[in-house]
Scaffold this motif. Structure first.
Motif, PDB file in Angstrom:
ATOM      1  N   PHE A  92      -1.291 -36.352 -45.547  1.00  0.00           N
ATOM      2  CA  PHE A  92      -0.832 -37.841 -45.428  1.00  0.00           C
ATOM      3  C   PHE A  92       0.667 -37.871 -45.727  1.00  0.00           C
ATOM      4  O   PHE A  92       1.143 -37.332 -46.699  1.00  0.00           O
ATOM      5  N   GLN A  93       1.371 -38.692 -44.783  1.00  0.00           N
ATOM      6  CA  GLN A  93       3.036 -38.621 -45.134  1.00  0.00           C
ATOM      7  C   GLN A  93       3.147 -39.572 -46.168  1.00  0.00           C
ATOM      8  O   GLN A  93       3.286 -40.959 -45.667  1.00  0.00           O
ATOM      9  N   SER A  94       3.354 -39.122 -47.258  1.00  0.00           N
ATOM     10  CA  SER A  94       3.860 -39.924 -48.365  1.00  0.00           C
ATOM     11  C   SER A  94       4.977 -39.218 -49.209  1.00  0.00           C
ATOM     12  O   SER A  94       4.358 -37.916 -49.681  1.00  0.00           O
ATOM     13  N   ALA A  95       5.928 -39.527 -49.435  1.00  0.00           N
ATOM     14  CA  ALA A  95       7.185 -38.792 -50.433  1.00  0.00           C
ATOM     15  C   ALA A  95       6.669 -38.607 -52.004  1.00  0.00           C
ATOM     16  O   ALA A  95       6.911 -37.848 -52.588  1.00  0.00           O
ATOM     17  N   THR A  96       5.462 -39.461 -52.215  1.00  0.00           N
ATOM     18  CA  THR A  96       4.871 -39.177 -53.609  1.00  0.00           C
ATOM     19  C   THR A  96       3.326 -38.558 -53.799  1.00  0.00           C
ATOM     20  O   THR A  96       2.642 -38.472 -54.673  1.00  0.00           O
ATOM     21  N   ASN A  97       3.121 -37.937 -52.284  1.00  0.00           N
ATOM     22  CA  ASN A  97       1.527 -37.264 -52.315  1.00  0.00           C
ATOM     23  C   ASN A  97       1.860 -35.671 -52.730  1.00  0.00           C
ATOM     24  O   ASN A  97       2.180 -34.950 -52.100  1.00  0.00           O
ATOM     25  N   GLY A  98       1.502 -35.674 -53.848  1.00  0.00           N
ATOM     26  CA  GLY A  98       1.387 -34.310 -54.513  1.00  0.00           C
ATOM     27  C   GLY A  98       0.841 -33.135 -53.501  1.00  0.00           C
ATOM     28  O   GLY A  98       1.402 -32.221 -53.606  1.00  0.00           O
ATOM     29  N   GLU A  99      -0.360 -33.524 -52.986  1.00  0.00           N
ATOM     30  CA  GLU A  99      -0.720 -32.411 -52.324  1.00  0.00           C
ATOM     31  C   GLU A  99      -0.067 -31.719 -51.288  1.00  0.00           C
ATOM     32  O   GLU A  99      -0.049 -30.891 -50.634  1.00  0.00           O
ATOM     33  N   ALA A 100       0.411 -32.961 -50.455  1.00  0.00           N
ATOM     34  CA  ALA A 100       1.305 -32.787 -49.217  1.00  0.00           C
ATOM     35  C   ALA A 100       2.588 -31.890 -49.678  1.00  0.00           C
ATOM     36  O   ALA A 100       3.235 -31.305 -48.938  1.00  0.00           O
ATOM     37  N   ILE A 101       3.266 -32.458 -50.716  1.00  0.00           N
ATOM     38  CA  ILE A 101       4.611 -31.882 -51.420  1.00  0.00           C
ATOM     39  C   ILE A 101       4.368 -30.438 -51.613  1.00  0.00           C
ATOM     40  O   ILE A 101       5.103 -29.617 -51.364  1.00  0.00           O
ATOM     41  N   THR A 102       3.223 -30.100 -52.072  1.00  0.00           N
ATOM     42  CA  THR A 102       2.869 -28.605 -52.510  1.00  0.00           C
ATOM     43  C   THR A 102       2.835 -28.045 -51.202  1.00  0.00           C
ATOM     44  O   THR A 102       3.306 -26.660 -51.119  1.00  0.00           O
ATOM     45  N   MET A 103       2.103 -28.444 -50.061  1.00  0.00           N
ATOM     46  CA  MET A 103       2.099 -27.829 -48.886  1.00  0.00           C
ATOM     47  C   MET A 103       3.380 -27.508 -48.213  1.00  0.00           C
ATOM     48  O   MET A 103       3.865 -26.642 -47.425  1.00  0.00           O
ATOM     49  N   ALA A 104       4.377 -28.591 -48.239  1.00  0.00           N
ATOM     50  CA  ALA A 104       5.704 -28.481 -47.676  1.00  0.00           C
ATOM     51  C   ALA A 104       6.381 -27.667 -48.349  1.00  0.00           C
ATOM     52  O   ALA A 104       7.495 -26.677 -48.076  1.00  0.00           O
ATOM     53  N   ASP A 105       6.316 -27.584 -49.793  1.00  0.00           N
ATOM     54  CA  ASP A 105       6.880 -26.311 -50.614  1.00  0.00           C
ATOM     55  C   ASP A 105       6.675 -25.079 -50.257  1.00  0.00           C
ATOM     56  O   ASP A 105       7.583 -24.172 -50.246  1.00  0.00           O
TER      57      ASP A 105
END
Length: 242
Positions: free
Chosen positions: A46-59
């Protein structure tokens, strides 16, 4: 001994059972519903700058590809709709030939996916990536860019072309450039099953069903999310004529 008519072809297909629901499904890999449910709020796509799970994958993407420090993980998340749709389309069509991990998919195809300042998560080689899997199955990438054949195409006409493609394709996945800035994919589990939307950016469209025989009554067509947008293209694998 039973005889089989010459027009009948024997095929073997894997059968999967959902351990939670007991539901049986014919076909390989994740179900159409699986691809959609991992794109809703709070899930990894899910594309949200505050979505922790997505941010982790982007990291993880940043680490694996040694991405420029000036590109934040949040920007990768907010711009990965095209790559996520392509991964889902390839994974649904070609199963275990495609990495089941999105990070591994991006790493494998890093030469075809730009992640640099000013050009983040731009897939410059959709056809190259798709064909790397499709050619093994006698298929190839096919894309219909609507304005190439009709520069003045209307929204209704564009959706009619989407519906026609979904009605006639043998593929179980299609990618749609639904607007100038966003890509989605739609998946099914075989002929006669529901086409289910994977939309990483809009939860009110994600998991909705598109009936190509009645596309103008779908959420994709009706809801405000894309009401003023003219879809640009549809793409999917087809059997090669070569």
């Amino acid at each position: 001994m039973d005889t089989i008519p010459e027009t009948t072809k024997k095929v073997e297909l894997p059968i999967y059972q959902n351990p939670e629901t007991g539901e049986f499904r014919i076909g390989a890999g994740d179900s159409a519903r699986d691809f959609a449910t991992n794109s809703g709020p709070g899930t990894k796509f899910f594309q949200s700058a505050t979505n922790g799970e997505a941010i982790t994958m982007a990291d993880s993407i940043r680490k694996e590809l040694n991405i420029d420090a000036s590109i934040p993980s949040s920007e990768i998340v907010m711009k990965w709709c095209q790559a996520a749709s392509l991964w889902a389309t390839c994974r649904k069509e070609f199963g275990s030939a495609v990495p089941d991990n999105f990070v591994d998919f991006i790493k494998k195809h890093k030469d075809s996916i730009e992640i640099k300042p000013g050009d983040v998560m731009y897939v410059k080689g959709n056809d190259t990536i798709m064909n790397s899997y499709a050619n093994q199955s006698g298929k190839e990438w096919h894309r219909d860019t609507f304005k190439d054949t009709n520069p003045n195409i209307t929204r209704d006409q564009a959706y009619a072309k989407i519906a026609e493609a979904m009605q006639t394709t043998t593929s179980n996945s299609v990618m749609i450039r639904i607007s100038s800035g966003h890509t989605i994919s739609i998946h099914r589990d075989g002929p006669g099953s529901d086409w289910i939307v994977k939309d990483t950016g809009h939860s009110n469209i994600n998991e909705s069903i598109v009936n190509p025989n009645d596309i103008k009554n779908s959420d994709l067509f009706i809801k405000d999310t894309y009401r003023w947008e003219i879809p640009e293209s549809i793409a999917f694998p087809v059997f090669s004529k070569k």
